[in-house]
Design a protein around this motif. Structure first.
Motif, PDB file in Angstrom:
ATOM      1  N   ASN A   1     -17.220  41.898  22.997  1.00 31.05           N
ATOM      2  CA  ASN A   1     -18.549  40.988  23.415  1.00 31.05           C
ATOM      3  C   ASN A   1     -18.240  40.083  24.143  1.00 31.05           C
ATOM      4  N   LEU A   2     -16.924  39.331  24.688  1.00 29.35           N
ATOM      5  CA  LEU A   2     -16.917  38.588  25.941  1.00 29.35           C
ATOM      6  C   LEU A   2     -16.745  39.430  27.124  1.00 29.35           C
ATOM      7  N   GLN A   3     -16.100  40.197  26.721  1.00 32.97           N
ATOM      8  CA  GLN A   3     -15.956  40.665  28.385  1.00 32.97           C
ATOM      9  C   GLN A   3     -17.284  41.437  28.803  1.00 32.97           C
ATOM     10  N   ASP A   4     -18.593  41.998  27.900  1.00 34.85           N
ATOM     11  CA  ASP A   4     -19.480  41.537  28.223  1.00 34.85           C
ATOM     12  C   ASP A   4     -20.172  40.723  29.205  1.00 34.85           C
ATOM     13  N   GLU A   5     -19.677  39.451  28.493  1.00 37.37           N
ATOM     14  CA  GLU A   5     -20.577  38.171  28.330  1.00 37.37           C
ATOM     15  C   GLU A   5     -19.682  37.786  29.999  1.00 37.37           C
ATOM     16  N   ILE A   6     -18.891  37.744  30.305  1.00 35.65           N
ATOM     17  CA  ILE A   6     -18.087  37.331  31.337  1.00 35.65           C
ATOM     18  C   ILE A   6     -18.494  38.456  32.806  1.00 35.65           C
ATOM     19  N   LEU A   7     -18.726  39.388  32.244  1.00 41.64           N
ATOM     20  CA  LEU A   7     -19.321  40.527  33.381  1.00 41.64           C
ATOM     21  C   LEU A   7     -20.532  40.243  33.345  1.00 41.64           C
ATOM     22  N   ASN A   8     -21.852  40.365  32.887  1.00 34.80           N
ATOM     23  CA  ASN A   8     -23.293  39.385  33.312  1.00 34.80           C
ATOM     24  C   ASN A   8     -22.858  38.327  34.014  1.00 34.80           C
ATOM     25  N   ILE A   9     -22.636  37.098  33.383  1.00 39.25           N
ATOM     26  CA  ILE A   9     -22.227  35.557  34.580  1.00 39.25           C
ATOM     27  C   ILE A   9     -21.888  36.218  35.836  1.00 39.25           C
ATOM     28  N   TRP A  10     -20.748  37.360  35.998  1.00 38.36           N
ATOM     29  CA  TRP A  10     -19.972  37.525  37.120  1.00 38.36           C
ATOM     30  C   TRP A  10     -20.853  38.307  37.952  1.00 38.36           C
TER      31      TRP A  10
ATOM     32  N   ALA B   1      -5.935  37.053  23.453  1.00 33.01           N
ATOM     33  CA  ALA B   1      -5.860  36.285  21.855  1.00 33.01           C
ATOM     34  C   ALA B   1      -6.456  36.459  20.429  1.00 33.01           C
ATOM     35  N   LEU B   2      -7.777  37.278  21.117  1.00 32.46           N
ATOM     36  CA  LEU B   2      -8.972  37.564  20.430  1.00 32.46           C
ATOM     37  C   LEU B   2      -8.836  38.567  19.483  1.00 32.46           C
ATOM     38  N   ASP B   3     -10.110  38.754  19.149  1.00 27.11           N
ATOM     39  CA  ASP B   3      -9.953  40.286  17.961  1.00 27.11           C
ATOM     40  C   ASP B   3     -11.217  40.889  18.389  1.00 27.11           C
ATOM     41  N   ALA B   4     -10.832  42.335  18.258  1.00 30.39           N
ATOM     42  CA  ALA B   4     -11.873  43.365  19.206  1.00 30.39           C
ATOM     43  C   ALA B   4     -13.288  43.604  19.271  1.00 30.39           C
ATOM     44  N   LEU B   5     -13.670  43.127  18.436  1.00 28.82           N
ATOM     45  CA  LEU B   5     -15.168  42.637  18.272  1.00 28.82           C
ATOM     46  C   LEU B   5     -15.007  42.070  19.471  1.00 28.82           C
ATOM     47  N   THR B   6     -14.828  40.121  19.394  1.00 27.79           N
ATOM     48  CA  THR B   6     -15.183  39.423  20.132  1.00 27.79           C
ATOM     49  C   THR B   6     -14.659  39.905  21.739  1.00 27.79           C
ATOM     50  N   ARG B   7     -13.854  40.323  21.912  1.00 32.54           N
ATOM     51  CA  ARG B   7     -13.086  41.003  23.410  1.00 32.54           C
ATOM     52  C   ARG B   7     -14.482  41.422  23.759  1.00 32.54           C
TER      53      ARG B   7
ATOM     54  N   ASN C   1      -3.375  43.068  29.445  1.00 31.65           N
ATOM     55  CA  ASN C   1      -2.439  43.510  28.944  1.00 31.65           C
ATOM     56  C   ASN C   1      -3.267  44.994  28.752  1.00 31.65           C
ATOM     57  N   ASP C   2      -4.676  45.369  28.758  1.00 28.67           N
ATOM     58  CA  ASP C   2      -5.536  45.832  28.362  1.00 28.67           C
ATOM     59  C   ASP C   2      -5.618  46.876  29.579  1.00 28.67           C
ATOM     60  N   VAL C   3      -5.408  47.730  29.670  1.00 33.08           N
ATOM     61  CA  VAL C   3      -5.620  49.359  30.359  1.00 33.08           C
ATOM     62  C   VAL C   3      -7.407  49.944  30.219  1.00 33.08           C
ATOM     63  N   ASP C   4      -8.439  49.351  29.394  1.00 35.22           N
ATOM     64  CA  ASP C   4      -9.736  50.185  28.825  1.00 35.22           C
ATOM     65  C   ASP C   4      -9.627  48.331  29.509  1.00 35.22           C
ATOM     66  N   GLU C   5     -10.026  47.608  29.111  1.00 36.41           N
ATOM     67  CA  GLU C   5     -10.148  46.504  29.601  1.00 36.41           C
ATOM     68  C   GLU C   5     -10.594  46.421  30.962  1.00 36.41           C
ATOM     69  N   GLY C   6      -9.348  46.903  31.150  1.00 31.97           N
ATOM     70  CA  GLY C   6      -9.296  46.640  33.295  1.00 31.97           C
ATOM     71  C   GLY C   6     -10.331  47.132  33.833  1.00 31.97           C
TER      72      GLY C   6
ATOM     73  N   GLN D   1     -12.683  29.796  23.717  1.00 33.61           N
ATOM     74  CA  GLN D   1     -12.510  31.113  24.948  1.00 33.61           C
ATOM     75  C   GLN D   1     -14.129  30.581  25.412  1.00 33.61           C
ATOM     76  N   ARG D   2     -14.674  30.606  24.519  1.00 27.69           N
ATOM     77  CA  ARG D   2     -16.489  30.488  26.024  1.00 27.69           C
ATOM     78  C   ARG D   2     -16.396  29.268  26.486  1.00 27.69           C
ATOM     79  N   VAL D   3     -15.586  28.358  26.060  1.00 25.91           N
ATOM     80  CA  VAL D   3     -16.306  27.175  26.686  1.00 25.91           C
ATOM     81  C   VAL D   3     -14.979  27.217  27.453  1.00 25.91           C
ATOM     82  N   ALA D   4     -13.773  27.250  27.626  1.00 31.14           N
ATOM     83  CA  ALA D   4     -13.158  27.391  28.244  1.00 31.14           C
ATOM     84  C   ALA D   4     -13.380  28.269  29.493  1.00 31.14           C
TER      85      ALA D   4
END
Lengths: 369, 282
Positions: free
Chosen positions: B174-183, B166-172, B195-200, B143-146
């Motif tokens: 981490n990636l949320q932070d990475e995407i936010l950083n880049i954004w 499709a990712l497990d909670a921990l990776t999820r 589909n995850d309210v907390d993520e939103g 997903q990081r490649v994508a």
């Protein structure tokens, strides 16, 4: 150690996994748990080979006896006891081919014929080499004078026939590849083309090799009218190609039209051009199916080749079989069986060759995404 | 005028009797630089909505306006991160990204393109894996490649279709932070479907629930007024967070209840009573 790993990998890659077991046997690396494996992979296949040869031997012996008894009895009934004794003596002596029972040869006879074919090949090769040496100076002069060089026109040996057959099959395979793969891509990409070609594929796919040969003969004969060149090779390789291309055509079209929708979406989002889309996305993704088609094509090509060579009188194993059958010499039947085994073994090797190339070029579909 | 506008969008699949309306009356406007999340149940038509915005699908009725222009087909201005990574398995990480970059910047030289690829691979910290094929990577790495592929094309807007589903909670996390950083670096407009309210709540400025389909439509929006950068653990104690989270979940639950009560059919049970066993065996 490194060497043994590569051997294991390579042989498994080619679908020849049993070779590693043999190697373990000879290097004494066989563990106790491996014994069962060894039994299953080496002993049982060997035993089945011996059983096969044994049954063959017994079968050919009884067929031989049936025919010998029939001949002796026939002589007895028609010409009396003296003639019958003469026939029996002639059969027992085994030299005159006219009185020999003409039936399934025994494994020993076939092995003998195999060796005699090899001997024959050596004699012809030596003859050919001597001829080339003899005519070398003369040919140089002829070429310098702008004339055609003199070529060896003697009888081809069995080994020459094998190579001639391989040439024909590869020429036919190449033709099938060049027609079927591009056509399959076009058909797979466009539903319109697919429906317009569908009747064509459905009708011509089941046509027998014999009919293809006749069709190609009609066309090529007219195209080469007035030419003194021998067209039998051209006719036979085109027939082989047309006969065998259908599996590749159908598989390519299917592979191209069933590319994963995700990949197509990627191509759209990246805005790849048509050319890029075909070569970067569609083709790589349908490669496994295309290769499955090519594998079937090659094995079909090899199978129909024999029949087509026989019809086209094009030199090769098919013609060899036909000539031996017409020949009716003492060991003709044995030579036909030799050719049968050679055809089978080469077919097997061609299949493995394609499998190796397939494993090499295509990604594993199960690991995709 | 809003950056991205959806006006009265309807989308139907099929024809005649088989016609089903997946989306109906969708109205949405996103401002430049905003991070909007759309939350919805699985099967509520989220992917259809995304495909309407990125140009893979066309609406049956209504219009999608991007910078005031109607959307026609896909465009490099809107980068897409798909739910199932959609990396090409026969290309390496570098090649997958290179293909995208080459299309986005056809005039750049090969060395320039390679530099861009290397930069973005480095940004998602996959430099050691640049020559690996997708099957050799874990789900998170894929997903990081994508993500790198979508961002390397320097889109003006990023559309993410359940990128972490499709990712497990921990990776999820981490990636949320990475995407936010880049954004956070250049504040491109972003649309996240999840589909995850907390993520939103953690990622977006605004959350809009999608009422489940058929006839899916957008619900009332919820503003998230939490200062960035947000901290996950602190957020759990934030009164604003709790309130918004409860409100959204309650809203979604109510929809769920509504759906249940809509499907109510009366089953009349036959009037039976057991025989008197004791008397039977006497």
């Amino acid at each position: 150690m490194k060497h043994s790993i590569t051997l294991g990998k390579v042989s498994k890659f080619m679908g020849l996994g049993f070779l590693t077991t043999f190697k373990d046997l000879f290097t004494g690396k066989l563990e106790k748990e491996d014994f069962k494996n060894f039994l299953r992979k080496v002993v049982v296949p060997l035993a089945s080979i011996f059983l096969f040869i044994g049954l063959w031997h017994a079968g050919s012996k009884s067929l031989y006896n049936i025919e010998a008894d029939f001949r002796i009895n026939k002589a007895l009934e028609e010409q009396g006891q003296v003639a019958a004794d003469a026939v029996a003596a002639c059969i027992a002596l085994g030299e005159d081919s006219s009185c020999q029972p003409n039936t399934l040869p025994s494994p020993a006879q076939v092995w003998g014929s195999y060796k005699s074919l090899l001997r024959d090949h050596n004699i012809i090769s030596a003859d050919k080499a001597a001829f080339i040496e003899k005519t070398a100076v003369l040919n140089e002069k002829r070429v310098a004078d702008g004339k055609d060089p003199i070529v060896y026109t003697g009888r081809p040996s069995f080994v020459d026939q094998i190579f001639r057959s391989l040439q024909t099959v590869f020429a036919g395979f190449l033709l099938a590849l060049l027609i079927a793969v591009p056509l399959g891509i076009f058909i797979g990409l466009s539903p319109t083309l697919k429906s317009s070609f569908n009747w064509f594929i459905q009708i011509f796919k089941p046509v027998s090799p014999v009919v293809w040969y006749l069709l190609v003969f009609m066309i090529v004969k007219t195209l080469l009218i007035g030419s003194s060149e021998d067209s039998s090779f051209t006719i036979s390789f085109i027939s082989v190609g047309l006969c065998s291309m259908w599996a590749t055509l159908v598989n390519t079209a299917m592979g191209v039209s069933s590319v994963d929708k995700d990949y197509i979406n990627v191509a759209k989002v990246l805005k790849l051009g048509t050319f890029q889309k075909i070569f970067k996305v569609v083709l790589p993704s349908s490669l496994p199916l295309i290769f499955t088609g090519l594998k079937i094509t090659l094995s079909v090509a090899w199978m129909v080749l024999i029949a087509i060579e026989l019809l086209a009188q094009s030199p090769g194993l098919g013609l060899f079989v036909w000539e031996e059958f017409q020949n009716g010499a003492n060991d003709s039947n044995a030579k036909i069986i030799v050719a049968m085994f050679v055809i089978g073994i080469i077919g097997f090797l061609l299949d493995r060759l394609m499998l190796t190339i397939q494993n090499w070029v295509s990604f594993d579909k199960t690991d995709a995404i | 005028m809003a950056y991205l506008e959806l006006n009265n969008i309807y989308k139907t699949y099929g024809q005649g009797e088989n016609e089903t309306e997946v989306l109906s009356n969708i109205n949405l406007s996103i401002e430049e630089g905003e991070f909007v999340a759309i939350v919805g149940f699985t099967g509520s038509g989220k992917t259809t909505l995304v495909n309407l915005i990125n140009g893979l699908l066309e609406p049956t009725k209504g219009e999608v306006l991007f910078k005031g222009e109607p959307v026609q087909g896909t465009s490099h201005e809107r980068g897409v991160i798909f739910q199932n990574y959609s990396l090409l398995p026969w290309l390496t990480v570098g090649q997958n990204i290179f293909m995208a970059v080459k299309e986005a910047f056809p005039k750049k030289s090969k060395t320039e393109l390679n530099t861009i690829v290397a930069d973005y691979v480095d940004m998602v910290s996959l430099t050691p894996a640049i020559n690996k094929r997708p099957k050799e990577l874990s789900g998170g790495m894929r997903q990081r490649v994508a993500v790198a592929r979508a961002l390397a094309m320097k889109p003006e807007m990023i559309i993410m279709d359940e990128p972490l589903g499709a990712l497990d909670a921990l990776t999820r996390g981490n990636l949320q932070d990475e995407i936010l950083n880049i954004w956070g670096k250049d504040k491109r407009t972003a649309l996240l479907i999840t589909n995850d309210v907390d993520e939103g709540i953690y990622m977006a400025d605004r959350i809009i629930p999608l009422r489940p389909g058929p006839n899916a439509t957008l619900g009332p929006e919820f503003k998230i007024d939490i200062e960035r950068p947000r901290d996950k653990t602190e957020m759990n104690d934030n009164a604003n967070f709790k309130e918004t989270r409860n409100a959204i979940i309650e809203y979604l639950m109510d929809i769920g209840e509504e759906r249940k009560s809509e499907a109510k059919a009366e089953f009349v049970l036959p009037d039976l009573s057991p025989k008197d066993f004791v008397n039977q065996f006497k």
